[in-house]
Write an enzyme that holds these catalytic residues in place. Structure first.
Site, PDB file in Angstrom:
ATOM      1  N   THR A  93       0.874  -1.179   0.000  1.00  0.00           N
ATOM      2  CA  THR A  93       0.000   0.000   0.000  1.00  0.00           C
ATOM      3  C   THR A  93       0.905   1.220   0.000  1.00  0.00           C
ATOM      4  OG1 THR A  93      -1.663  -1.144   1.309  1.00  0.00           O
ATOM      5  CG2 THR A  93      -1.800   1.255   1.248  1.00  0.00           C
ATOM      6  N   LYS A 168      -7.721   1.632  -3.125  1.00  0.00           N
ATOM      7  CA  LYS A 168      -7.394   1.179  -1.759  1.00  0.00           C
ATOM      8  C   LYS A 168      -7.543   2.322  -0.755  1.00  0.00           C
ATOM      9  CE  LYS A 168      -5.052  -0.885   1.667  1.00  0.00           C
ATOM     10  NZ  LYS A 168      -5.298  -2.081   2.381  1.00  0.00           N
ATOM     11  N   LYS A 243      -1.731   5.078   8.615  1.00  0.00           N
ATOM     12  CA  LYS A 243      -0.920   5.150   7.389  1.00  0.00           C
ATOM     13  C   LYS A 243      -1.830   5.400   6.175  1.00  0.00           C
ATOM     14  CE  LYS A 243       1.577   2.291   4.117  1.00  0.00           C
ATOM     15  NZ  LYS A 243       2.101   1.001   3.717  1.00  0.00           N
TER      16      LYS A 243
HETATM   17  P1  NAD Z   1       5.918  -5.809   7.273  1.00  0.00           P
HETATM   18  O1  NAD Z   1       6.679  -4.666   7.826  1.00  0.00           O
HETATM   19  O2  NAD Z   1       5.592  -6.975   8.146  1.00  0.00           O
HETATM   20  O3  NAD Z   1       6.680  -6.388   5.968  1.00  0.00           O
HETATM   21  C1  NAD Z   1       7.416  -5.594   5.069  1.00  0.00           C
HETATM   22  C2  NAD Z   1       8.701  -6.345   4.777  1.00  0.00           C
HETATM   23  O4  NAD Z   1       9.441  -5.662   3.782  1.00  0.00           O
HETATM   24  C3  NAD Z   1       9.614  -6.470   6.005  1.00  0.00           C
HETATM   25  O5  NAD Z   1       9.833  -7.847   6.278  1.00  0.00           O
HETATM   26  C4  NAD Z   1      10.895  -5.759   5.574  1.00  0.00           C
HETATM   27  O6  NAD Z   1      12.074  -6.356   6.085  1.00  0.00           O
HETATM   28  C5  NAD Z   1      10.816  -5.898   4.063  1.00  0.00           C
HETATM   29  N1  NAD Z   1      11.635  -4.939   3.346  1.00  0.00           N
HETATM   30  C6  NAD Z   1      11.744  -3.599   3.504  1.00  0.00           C
HETATM   31  N2  NAD Z   1      12.615  -3.078   2.612  1.00  0.00           N
HETATM   32  C7  NAD Z   1      13.070  -4.121   1.867  1.00  0.00           C
HETATM   33  C8  NAD Z   1      13.994  -4.242   0.796  1.00  0.00           C
HETATM   34  N3  NAD Z   1      14.630  -3.175   0.305  1.00  0.00           N
HETATM   35  N4  NAD Z   1      14.209  -5.463   0.286  1.00  0.00           N
HETATM   36  C9  NAD Z   1      13.576  -6.560   0.771  1.00  0.00           C
HETATM   37  N5  NAD Z   1      12.692  -6.503   1.788  1.00  0.00           N
HETATM   38  C10 NAD Z   1      12.457  -5.306   2.335  1.00  0.00           C
HETATM   39  O7  NAD Z   1       4.578  -5.185   6.662  1.00  0.00           O
HETATM   40  P2  NAD Z   1       3.245  -5.960   6.231  1.00  0.00           P
HETATM   41  O8  NAD Z   1       2.256  -5.915   7.348  1.00  0.00           O
HETATM   42  O9  NAD Z   1       3.605  -7.259   5.601  1.00  0.00           O
HETATM   43  O10 NAD Z   1       2.703  -4.975   5.106  1.00  0.00           O
HETATM   44  C11 NAD Z   1       3.282  -4.908   3.806  1.00  0.00           C
HETATM   45  C12 NAD Z   1       2.460  -3.946   2.969  1.00  0.00           C
HETATM   46  O11 NAD Z   1       1.103  -4.411   2.916  1.00  0.00           O
HETATM   47  C13 NAD Z   1       2.400  -2.514   3.535  1.00  0.00           C
HETATM   48  O12 NAD Z   1       2.462  -1.617   2.468  1.00  0.00           O
HETATM   49  C14 NAD Z   1       1.061  -2.477   4.256  1.00  0.00           C
HETATM   50  O13 NAD Z   1       0.527  -1.177   4.327  1.00  0.00           O
HETATM   51  C15 NAD Z   1       0.221  -3.386   3.358  1.00  0.00           C
HETATM   52  N6  NAD Z   1      -0.927  -4.023   4.032  1.00  0.00           N
HETATM   53  C16 NAD Z   1      -0.777  -4.596   5.260  1.00  0.00           C
HETATM   54  C17 NAD Z   1      -1.886  -5.188   5.861  1.00  0.00           C
HETATM   55  C18 NAD Z   1      -1.758  -5.847   7.215  1.00  0.00           C
HETATM   56  O14 NAD Z   1      -2.802  -6.154   7.820  1.00  0.00           O
HETATM   57  N7  NAD Z   1      -0.566  -6.090   7.728  1.00  0.00           N
HETATM   58  C19 NAD Z   1      -3.131  -5.206   5.216  1.00  0.00           C
HETATM   59  C20 NAD Z   1      -3.226  -4.637   3.936  1.00  0.00           C
HETATM   60  C21 NAD Z   1      -2.114  -4.035   3.350  1.00  0.00           C
END
Ligand code: NAD
Length: 294
Positions: A93, A168, A243
Site C-alpha cells: 500500500t 485502496k 498510514k
Molecule cells: P511488514 O513490515 O511486516 O513487511 C514488510 C517487509 O518488507 C519487512 O519484512 C521488511 O524487512 C521488508 N523490506 C523492507 N525493505 C526491503 C527491501 N529493500 N528489500 C527486501 N525486503 C524489504 O509489513 P506488512 O504488514 O507485511 O505490510 C506490507 C504492505 O502491505 C504494507 O504496504 C502495508 O501497508 C500493506 N498491508 C498490510 C496489511 C496488514 O494487515 N498487515 C493489510 C493490507 C495491506
C-alpha cells in the site's frame, strides 16, 4: 507454473508467498530480516541472497513492502536485472504518485507492471482470500490475474497505473470514517441508556448499516468474531489505518479534493496512535472516544 520472485516477506508477504508455493509455483524470496527468511524457507520459498538475484530468472516479480520509497528503491535496483518480458506486481500500500513512478520505471525497461494493493489483512493473506485492487494495462492485468488467483478471494481491475492504490485509499478512508461514526453512535447510546444489542439490532437492518457495524462491530457481543471480543487485538492495526488515512489526505491535497471527514479521522487516529495504541485494532478508537466524554 511460473517462477515468481517475492520481495518483502513480512506479515503479509510470507503467507502470500506460501500460497503461491502451495499452488505449485517456484517462489524465489528476498527480505532484509533473517527471521522472515527462515519462515519463508519453512514455507517452501527458495531464499535468495539479494533482490537482484531473486528477479534474474523470474517470470513475475511481486513486491510487498512498507512504503513508496522502499518500492521505488527496489524497482530502481531490479528493473535492469529482470528478465525481458517479466511482469512486476506491487502489492504494497503506497502513495499514488510513487505507484505511477514505479510503473514508469517498469515501462522504461520494457516490463509490464500493475499496482495491486490488497485488503483482507494477515488473516486474508493466510487464507488466500485477499481482495486485490489492480491498476495497469489490460495486458498486464490479464497476465497478473492467474498469478494472483491462489492469494485472492477477488481481483478487481480498477483502471490504469495507480488506480489500484487510488481504490485502496478511498476504500480505507470510508472505513476509518465509518468506524468512528459507529463508535460515536455506541458511545451516545450508552449515555442514553440504550443497550449495545438494541442499537445493533436496529442499525444493522436500517439506514445506519455498514461493514464497520455489521462485520466488525466495535463493542463486544453483537458480532462474536470482531476484535472487540478479544480486547481489540488486531485484525487491522491502528498504525496501518493511520498510514492509509495519511495517504488519502496526501492524495486529496495533490488532487484538490475536499475530504473534511477524512481529515478529521486522520487527526483522531493520530491522537489514538500517539496514546500508545499503534498495535491495537483500529476499532479500539471507540475507547478513545468514550474517554473524551465529559
Ligand atoms: P511488514 O513490515 O511486516 O513487511 C514488510 C517487509 O518488507 C519487512 O519484512 C521488511 O524487512 C521488508 N523490506 C523492507 N525493505 C526491503 C527491501 N529493500 N528489500 C527486501 N525486503 C524489504 O509489513 P506488512 O504488514 O507485511 O505490510 C506490507 C504492505 O502491505 C504494507 O504496504 C502495508 O501497508 C500493506 N498491508 C498490510 C496489511 C496488514 O494487515 N498487515 C493489510 C493490507 C495491506
Amino acid at each position: 507454473m511460473a517462477s515468481i520472485a517475492f520481495i518483502g516477506l513480512g506479515n503479509m508477504g510470507n503467507p502470500m508467498a506460501a500460497n503461491l508455493v502451495k499452488a505449485g509455483h517456484t517462489v524465489l524470496g528476498f527480505d532484509l530480516v533473517t527471521e522472515n527468511l527462515e519462515t519463508a524457507t519453512r514455507n517452501g520459498v527458495t531464499v535468495m541472497a539479494s533482490a537482484a538475484a531473486a528477479v534474474k530468472d523470474a517470470d513475475v516479480v511481486i513486491t510487498m513492502l512498507p512504503a513508496g520509497k522502499h518500492v521505488l528503491s527496489v524497482y530502481a535496483d531490479i528493473a535492469a536485472k529482470a528478465r525481458k518480458g517479466a511482469l512486476l506486481i506491487d502489492s504494497s500500500t503506497i502513495d499514488v504518485e510513487s505507484a505511477r513512478k514505479a510503473h514508469d520505471i517498469a515501462s522504461e525497461h520494457g516490463l509490464l507492471s500493475i499496482d495491486a494493493p490488497v485488503s483482507g489483512g494477515v488473516g486474508g493473506a493466510e487464507a488466500g482470500t485477499l481482495t486485490f485492487m489492480a491498476g495497469g494495462s489490460a495486458d498486464a492485468f490479464a497476465r497478473a490475474s492467474p498469478i494472483l488467483e491462489p492469494m485472492a478471494g477477488r481481483v478487481v481491475h480498477c483502471g490504469d497505473g495507480g488506480a489500484g492504490q487510488a481504490a485502496k485509499i478511498c476504500n480505507n478512508m470510508i472505513l476509518g470514517i465509518s468506524m468512528i461514526a459507529v463508535g460515536e453512535a455506541f458511545v451516545l447510546a450508552e449515555k442514553l441508556g440504550l443497550s449495545h444489542q438494541a442499537l445493533f439490532d436496529v442499525a444493522s437492518t436500517s439506514s445506519g448499516q455498514c461493514w464497520s457495524l455489521t462485520s466488525y462491530c466495535p463493542v463486544p457481543g453483537p458480532v462474536p468474531a470482531s476484535p472487540a471480543n478479544r480486547d481489540y487485538k488486531p485484525g487491522f492495526a491502528a498504525a496501518l489505518m493511520l498510514k492509509d488515512l495519511k495517504l488519502a489526505q496526501e492524495a486529496a491535497q495533490s488532487a484538490g479534493a475536499a475530504t473534511p471527514l477524512g481529515a478529521e479521522a486522520t487527526q483522531l487516529y493520530t491522537l489514538f496512535n500517539a496514546m500508545g495504541h499503534e498495535g491495537s485494532d483500529f476499532s479500539g478508537i471507540i475507547n478513545f472516544l468514550r474517554g473524551k466524554q465529559s
